[in-house]
Design a protein around this motif. Structure first.
Motif, PDB file in Angstrom:
ATOM      1  N   MET A 257      20.848   6.079  10.442  1.00 31.00           N
ATOM      2  CA  MET A 257      20.282   5.814  11.649  1.00 31.00           C
ATOM      3  C   MET A 257      19.306   4.458  11.325  1.00 31.00           C
ATOM      4  O   MET A 257      18.934   3.812  12.369  1.00 31.00           O
ATOM      5  N   GLU A 258      18.415   4.598  10.563  1.00 31.95           N
ATOM      6  CA  GLU A 258      17.625   3.577  10.136  1.00 31.95           C
ATOM      7  C   GLU A 258      18.101   2.153   9.835  1.00 31.95           C
ATOM      8  O   GLU A 258      17.582   1.383  10.246  1.00 31.95           O
TER       9      GLU A 258
ATOM     10  N   GLN B 111      19.994  10.115   8.444  1.00 27.94           N
ATOM     11  CA  GLN B 111      18.548   9.597   8.662  1.00 27.94           C
ATOM     12  C   GLN B 111      18.589   8.187   8.225  1.00 27.94           C
ATOM     13  O   GLN B 111      18.394   7.018   8.742  1.00 27.94           O
TER      14      GLN B 111
ATOM     15  N   ARG C 125      20.990   1.338  11.129  1.00 24.07           N
ATOM     16  CA  ARG C 125      21.354   0.882  12.592  1.00 24.07           C
ATOM     17  C   ARG C 125      20.302   0.238  13.312  1.00 24.07           C
ATOM     18  O   ARG C 125      20.168  -0.686  13.936  1.00 24.07           O
ATOM     19  N   GLN C 126      19.176   1.030  13.396  1.00 17.26           N
ATOM     20  CA  GLN C 126      17.810   0.594  13.807  1.00 17.26           C
ATOM     21  C   GLN C 126      17.403  -0.902  13.452  1.00 17.26           C
ATOM     22  O   GLN C 126      17.243  -1.701  14.218  1.00 17.26           O
ATOM     23  N   MET C 127      17.557  -0.948  12.158  1.00 18.12           N
ATOM     24  CA  MET C 127      17.299  -2.191  11.532  1.00 18.12           C
ATOM     25  C   MET C 127      18.220  -3.419  11.943  1.00 18.12           C
ATOM     26  O   MET C 127      17.667  -4.521  12.239  1.00 18.12           O
ATOM     27  N   LYS C 128      19.412  -3.127  12.173  1.00 18.42           N
ATOM     28  CA  LYS C 128      20.413  -3.797  12.460  1.00 18.42           C
ATOM     29  C   LYS C 128      20.218  -4.481  14.015  1.00 18.42           C
ATOM     30  O   LYS C 128      20.162  -5.682  14.240  1.00 18.42           O
ATOM     31  N   ARG C 129      19.701  -3.569  14.792  1.00 17.99           N
ATOM     32  CA  ARG C 129      19.292  -3.866  16.126  1.00 17.99           C
ATOM     33  C   ARG C 129      17.999  -4.873  16.145  1.00 17.99           C
ATOM     34  O   ARG C 129      18.173  -5.867  17.189  1.00 17.99           O
ATOM     35  N   GLN C 130      17.130  -4.517  15.349  1.00 19.51           N
ATOM     36  CA  GLN C 130      16.274  -5.168  15.292  1.00 19.51           C
ATOM     37  C   GLN C 130      16.191  -6.579  14.835  1.00 19.51           C
ATOM     38  O   GLN C 130      15.463  -7.560  15.317  1.00 19.51           O
TER      39      GLN C 130
END
Length: 184
Positions: A164-165, A161, A167-172
């Protein structure tokens, strides 16, 4: 109290198949389960199950009884799992038909639920049979092993988890790849 009992049963449901599977794995290599479906042999999982058996201190008679239980249960479980796959496929067909019939979808959903309930029933009945094989001391050890397993699984889920968080922050935080249109 009821929540605690539910958690114990769930954890037991997760760990007992590993115990039972290890006794069965000693006797037979894994083979294709159904047409087009294979179950790869996982050496690490087998080693882990063997370790559990050793830590529990099962005697040869107990191992034999577990094997017998698994051999009796296996055809029932395979048939029940096939029924689940068929029921889910029928539900999928009903859901994505050109003309959706809500009553048919509800009927197929109910069939899928009943098929899944049968799988759960077979699994728990096998676990109950295995539970009856364990001595009180083995049950205590098994509970300890199950608790460690649950904690390890929870730690792994937490790490996944977190990753995943991240990675999501990197994308954003990445700037847009295409520049915004210029204003006249």
């Amino acid at each position: 109290m009821n929540k605690h009992l539910h958690k114990i049963i769930l954890a037991f449901a997760i760990a007992v198949p590993a115990l039972a599977g290890s006794a069965f794995a000693q006797e037979e290599p894994r083979v294709p389960a159904a047409a087009g479906e294979t179950r790869p042999q996982n050496d690490r999982a087998v080693e882990m199950r063997m370790d559990i058996l050793q830590q529990l201190g099962l005697n040869p008679e107990q191992v034999q009884r577990i094997r017998r239980s698994n051999m009796e249960r296996r055809p029932l479980m395979m048939a029940a799992q096939a029924k689940v796959r068929e029921a889910n496929a029928a539900l999928d067909d009903a859901l994505y038909a050109d003309n959706v019939d809500e009553q048919l979808v509800k009927d197929r959903l109910r069939e899928s639920q009943l098929a899944q309930a049968e799988v759960i029933k077979i699994r728990f009945m096998n676990e109950l049979a295995i539970r009856r094989i364990l001595t009180p001391e083995q049950l205590v050890r098994f509970r300890e092993l199950r608790q460690r397993f649950a904690q390890t699984r929870e730690n792994m889920q937490n790490r996944q988890q977190e990753m995943m968080e991240k990675r999501q922050m990197k994308r954003q935080s990445r700037p847009n790849q295409t520049p915004p249109p210029e204003k006249p």
